[in-house]
Scaffold this active site. Structure first.
Site, PDB file in Angstrom:
ATOM      1  N   ASN B  54       3.857   7.972  43.253  1.00 18.70           N
ATOM      2  CA  ASN B  54       5.232   8.059  42.791  1.00 18.70           C
ATOM      3  C   ASN B  54       5.481   7.025  41.716  1.00 18.70           C
ATOM      4  OD1 ASN B  54       7.264   5.772  43.590  1.00 18.70           O
ATOM      5  ND2 ASN B  54       5.827   5.905  45.291  1.00 18.70           N
ATOM      6  N   GLY B  57      10.592   4.189  39.712  1.00 14.60           N
ATOM      7  CA  GLY B  57      11.108   3.189  38.782  1.00 14.60           C
ATOM      8  C   GLY B  57      12.353   2.472  39.273  1.00 14.60           C
ATOM      9  N   LEU B  58      12.451   2.264  40.607  1.00 16.10           N
ATOM     10  CA  LEU B  58      13.563   1.500  41.191  1.00 16.10           C
ATOM     11  C   LEU B  58      14.929   2.051  40.793  1.00 16.10           C
ATOM     12  CD1 LEU B  58      12.334  -2.223  40.892  1.00 16.10           C
ATOM     13  CD2 LEU B  58      12.054  -0.656  42.816  1.00 16.10           C
ATOM     14  N   ASN B 112      11.473  -7.348  47.642  1.00 16.46           N
ATOM     15  CA  ASN B 112      10.424  -6.531  47.043  1.00 16.46           C
ATOM     16  C   ASN B 112       9.764  -7.393  45.961  1.00 16.46           C
ATOM     17  OD1 ASN B 112       8.841  -4.720  45.703  1.00 16.46           O
ATOM     18  ND2 ASN B 112      10.434  -3.164  45.423  1.00 16.46           N
ATOM     19  N   CYS B 115       7.498  -5.712  42.076  1.00 16.04           N
ATOM     20  CA  CYS B 115       8.087  -5.049  40.903  1.00 16.04           C
ATOM     21  C   CYS B 115       7.142  -5.120  39.714  1.00 16.04           C
ATOM     22  CB  CYS B 115       9.362  -5.747  40.475  1.00 16.04           C
ATOM     23  SG  CYS B 115      10.742  -5.422  41.521  1.00 16.04           S
ATOM     24  N   LYS B 143       7.993  -8.573  50.932  1.00 21.05           N
ATOM     25  CA  LYS B 143       7.154  -7.370  50.869  1.00 21.05           C
ATOM     26  C   LYS B 143       6.100  -7.561  49.790  1.00 21.05           C
ATOM     27  CE  LYS B 143       7.088  -2.401  50.948  1.00 21.05           C
ATOM     28  NZ  LYS B 143       7.893  -1.182  51.105  1.00 21.05           N
ATOM     29  N   ASN B 170       3.213  -2.746  50.216  1.00 17.55           N
ATOM     30  CA  ASN B 170       3.780  -1.828  49.240  1.00 17.55           C
ATOM     31  C   ASN B 170       2.685  -0.840  48.809  1.00 17.55           C
ATOM     32  OD1 ASN B 170       5.520  -0.695  47.294  1.00 17.55           O
ATOM     33  ND2 ASN B 170       6.431  -2.695  46.882  1.00 17.55           N
TER      34      ASN B 170
END
Lengths: 238, 291
Positions: B54, B57-58, B112, B115, B143, B170
């Site tokens: 996937n 893109g946040l 998160n 990124c 994470k 992740n």
């Protein structure tokens, strides 16, 4: 034939677009319709929903299910017209009577059926939701375009269909005053129709992982913003 | 006591499918960033033989709309709330944590740290955790990406910086090509690889980190069955999160919870928690209700 883990009991999920159920359903048969396959499963406790809504069909051996709009809803059955274009759709077309797959739906937003003088317009495998739609509209007329004569055999699913073959396009046959156009087909066809008939209801397509708003994979640009087609569509007013 | 089951961030929209969220022991939001993000152009997903890619893109509404519009609705759900946040600098994480700290509806904040554009070196992750720590007393879960040269070292660094727990792992970056055109399937080229292929990678990361730090661990990566969840617990996870499986099976959590209990009992443990205490001594994750 479960893709992920063992069979689960049936379950209902309340979604913004209504209740959807996921059940393990027996395959009643798979029939060739031209180059396509009509995959028939028992209905179980699932509702057929509104034409243009879709179901996520477990594709045996694959990680993700595949979104398919309902083609026909005979008593006790749900039938989906599938074009074997990749590994998931090939797995669906290879099903046999007696197999069982998980089916989840109905999902998304279907066509608005409160219309005057409906005209159904479809291109290629976009004919898939039209038989059920025509049935629910009391036998609406249809214009259907195909690339090949073999594909055009699928028009046998629609009693009142006028068929055109490429290089002719369905958009060339749209009458001056077309009434209410309800369409499904390849993106260029839908884009052309949107120009010709600004009021048309169009059923779009996008790859989907989940079908219920979880993955954000199926976005398309709607009103200038990327939105999830499974939640906002798949039927959109142009 | 059972092993809490959560969703992996970005794998469920609780406002579209509240029933599904309420099958979980805690709901983790999609990552929220300081400003709204439209996300990447489609196509964003591609299935592979053993998983999926996937590149969403946040996509998210940004912190203002999240707090004003989404959080009040999420708070009505009968499930504890974890909020995942992401940014591109230590000050982004600090600002987000300061905003979330005021809201009692939020049980836990997940950072998160995977990124794009954010350095994933251990010291960089620690810097982000330290910046977040200064702004909130809420439990902070870091994470981590599995694509790091030594995840145990990153775990030690974020523990020293004040993390209360780890979320492992992740997705890992991958690429698929269209079989006809041989062009990338996803519009952005690479994407995050998830699903069953991630399982042994996640297991190794949980195992390595549980040996390195005393923090509770939410284990995730390709869990599709109770046996998969049991393996993560045996490797040191105190909770398990579901990702890709939720796309195919919205009601996966109750099934996996049941299978996990059965799998633990079948191996002679009174519960999966007994197995966990056998595997390591870390405590249950804060912010998760345990039975």
């Amino acid at each position: 034939m479960t893709t992920l883990g063992a069979a689960t009991p049936s379950d209902t999920v309340s979604l913004g677009t209504g209740d959807a159920r996921r059940e393990l359903l027996q395959v009643m048969g798979v029939e060739a319709v031209g180059p396509y396959s009509l995959v028939r499963v028992e209905r179980g406790g699932l509702e057929p929903g509104i034409p243009g809504q879709f179901f996520m069909l477990e594709a045996p051996g694959r990680i993700l299910p595949r979104p398919m709009s309902l083609c026909l809803a005979p008593a006790g059955e749900l039938a989906f017209l599938v074009d074997a274009v990749g590994p998931g759709t090939r797995a669906l077309c290879s099903l046999r009577r007696g197999d069982a797959i998980h089916v989840f739906g109905p999902l998304g937003n279907g066509f608005d059926l409160a219309v005057e003088r409906p005209l159904l317009v479809a291109g290629g495998i976009g004919i898939a939701p039209m038989p059920y739609l025509a049935d629910r509209l009391g036998g609406a007329p249809a214009l259907v375009g195909f690339r090949t004569a073999q594909q055009a055999e699928a028009a046998s699913l629609l009693p009142r269909a006028d068929v055109v073959l490429e290089p002719r396009l369905v958009t060339e046959l749209i009458p001056e005053d077309p009434g209410s156009v309800l369409a499904c087909g390849p993106e260029p066809m839908l884009v052309a129709l949107r120009e010709l008939v600004p009021t048309a209801q169009l059923a779009w397509e996008a790859p989907m992982a989940c079908g219920y708003g979880a993955c954000y994979g199926c976005v398309v640009e709607i009103e200038g913003r990327l939105q999830r087609l499974c939640v906002a569509g798949p039927v959109l007013s142009s | 006591m059972s092993v809490p089951i959560l969703n992996a961030s970005g794998c469920l929209d609780a406002l579209v499918a509240p029933d599904v969220a309420e099958t979980l022991d805690a709901f983790v939001t999609k990552t929220v960033t300081p400003l709204p993000r439209e996300g990447n152009p489609p196509p964003r997903i591609a299935e592979t033989e053993l998983g999926m890619l996937n590149s969403i893109g946040l996509q998210n509404p940004g912190i203002d709309a999240f707090l004003d519009e989404h959080l009040p609705k999420l708070a009505e759900l009968a499930v504890p709330l974890w909020v995942s946040i992401g940014g591109f600098s230590a000050s982004d994480y600090a600002e987000l944590c300061a905003r979330l700290d005021e809201r009692d509806e939020i049980a836990t904040v997940e950072l998160n740290l995977s990124c794009p554009n954010v350095e994933e070196a251990p010291e960089a992750s620690a810097e982000l955790v330290a910046a977040a720590r200064e702004q909130t007393k809420k439990p902070l879960y870091a994470k981590l990406s599995p694509a790091t040269w030594n995840i145990a070292e990153t775990a030690r660094a974020v523990a020293d910086a004040g993390a209360d727990g780890l979320s492992l792992v992740n997705t890992i970056r991958g690429l698929s090509l269209d079989p006809q055109t041989l062009a990338p399937t996803l519009a952005r080229g690479a994407g995050g690889y998830s699903g069953p292929a991630l399982r042994p990678i996640a297991l190794q990361c949980v195992y390595a980190c549980s040996g390195a730090v005393e923090l509770p661990i939410v284990g995730m990566g390709g869990v599709t069955s109770g046996s998969d969840a049991l393996a993560l617990v045996a490797a040191g996870a105190s909770a398990v999160a579901l990702g890709t499986v939720l796309f195919a099976e919205p009601a996966a959590a109750p099934r996996i919870r049941r299978e996990l209990a059965e799998a633990a009992t079948a191996r002679g443990y009174g519960s999966a928690a007994d197995l966990r205490s056998n595997a390591n001594e870390s405590s249950s994750p804060a912010g998760v209700s345990t039975i």
